[in-house]
Enzyme design. Structure first.
Site, PDB file in Angstrom:
ATOM      1  N   VAL A 115      56.986  39.848  41.291  1.00  0.00           N
ATOM      2  CA  VAL A 115      56.433  39.166  42.463  1.00  0.00           C
ATOM      3  C   VAL A 115      55.029  38.684  42.130  1.00  0.00           C
ATOM      4  CG1 VAL A 115      55.912  39.389  44.927  1.00  0.00           C
ATOM      5  CG2 VAL A 115      57.790  40.689  43.921  1.00  0.00           C
ATOM      6  N   GLU A 116      54.653  37.519  42.657  1.00  0.00           N
ATOM      7  CA  GLU A 116      53.392  36.886  42.292  1.00  0.00           C
ATOM      8  C   GLU A 116      52.163  37.729  42.601  1.00  0.00           C
ATOM      9  OE1 GLU A 116      52.242  33.763  45.510  1.00  0.00           O
ATOM     10  OE2 GLU A 116      54.421  33.819  45.431  1.00  0.00           O
ATOM     11  N   SER A 117      52.276  38.724  43.459  1.00  0.00           N
ATOM     12  CA  SER A 117      51.129  39.575  43.771  1.00  0.00           C
ATOM     13  C   SER A 117      50.891  40.642  42.710  1.00  0.00           C
ATOM     14  CB  SER A 117      51.321  40.231  45.139  1.00  0.00           C
ATOM     15  OG  SER A 117      52.572  40.884  45.222  1.00  0.00           O
ATOM     16  N   GLY A 118      51.670  40.631  41.630  1.00  0.00           N
ATOM     17  CA  GLY A 118      51.436  41.548  40.535  1.00  0.00           C
ATOM     18  C   GLY A 118      52.386  42.718  40.476  1.00  0.00           C
TER      19      GLY A 118
END
Length: 266
Positions: free
Chosen positions: A53-56
């Site tokens: 996920v792009e939030s890490g």
């Protein structure tokens, strides 16, 4: 008694997404239908895929679909939380592009026959009728990754020429990406809509209809597409497995955050 044979087009779309994901692939998702599809894949079709996920957040296995990329339900079931979240998408995409394992989901307001996507504005860029949120990480993802594009199938969205290119597809055909300095060995692979699956011809890089849902038809797809589309190769997809529809409704999205269940099916 619940009727799991009475599925919605969004449920069909989610199951279709899930079936495109393979074991061993790393899947970049946000929220909404792509996440539901990836969750179904992880639970049913490709248990050895890896969701990031792009939030890490790395190697996620959400039990119930999170509402946002920062939702704690993501964090409770993931292998790693990367602290350098601002750059994680670009770093991971560059690394996995070389390994050719990454598949990523993007969406937008408009798409053209070569898979170029607009999620920036409608109308003149400097005097737009509507301004959207823009690229986010989608441009970097579309540059370095193989992508699956999610769209509602409407003539106003499937256009011969889009108002702005936010995320690059195959540009204008063979060699288009290379001419702009983009990697030519990756690009859009599929467009999954609420009517079917569209792919890109290997030689021309132009979109064609590969399959349509039982609730649709080639004629229906053509009527809702704003450019010439080859439908000669299209086949009808099977209806989704009722057991998978039950999984979506009762475990993955029980709160109907992203997929509304028809009253008659409850």
């Amino acid at each position: 008694m619940a009727d799991y044979t009475n599925y919605t087009n969004k449920e069909m779309q989610a199951v279709t997404i899930a079936k495109q994901i393979k074991n061993g692939q790393v899947v970049t998702v946000g929220t909404g239908l792509p996440l539901i599809g990836a969750s179904v894949a992880k639970r049913v079709y490709a248990p050895d895929c890896h969701i990031i996920v792009e939030s890490g957040l790395m190697d996620c296995s959400p039990v119930e679909v999170p509402r946002s990329v920062g939702d704690l339900r993501f964090m409770a079931h993931c292998g790693c939380i990367w602290p350098n979240v601002r750059f994680v998408g670009f770093e991971i995409n560059e690394y996995l592009h070389k390994a050719n394992r990454l598949i990523a989901f993007i969406g937008g307001a408009q798409i053209d026959p070569y898979g170029n996507v607009n999620s920036t504005s409608i109308g003149d860029y400097h005097h737009p009728k509507t301004r959207f949120t823009g690229s986010g990480g989608a441009n970097g993802i579309a540059t370095y990754s193989n992508t699956i594009i999610m769209m509602q199938h409407e003539k106003r969205r499937f256009m011969n020429k889009i108002d702005y290119v936010t995320s690059p597809g195959w540009i204008d055909g063979p060699g288009g990406r290379e001419r702009l300095g983009l990697p030519g060995d990756v690009g859009p692979q599929l467009v999954v809509t609420d009517k079917g699956i569209l792919k890109f011809d290997e030689k021309t890089k132009r979109m064609y209809l590969a399959a349509y849902y039982p609730t649709s038809s080639p004629e229906d797809v053509l009527e809702n597409t704003g450019f010439d589309l080859d439908v000669s190769k299209a086949v009808e997809l099977e209806a989704p497995d009722p057991a998978v529809i039950k999984l979506i409704r009762e475990e993955i999205d029980p709160g109907q955050a992203f997929i509304q269940v028809p009253t008659e099916a409850k």
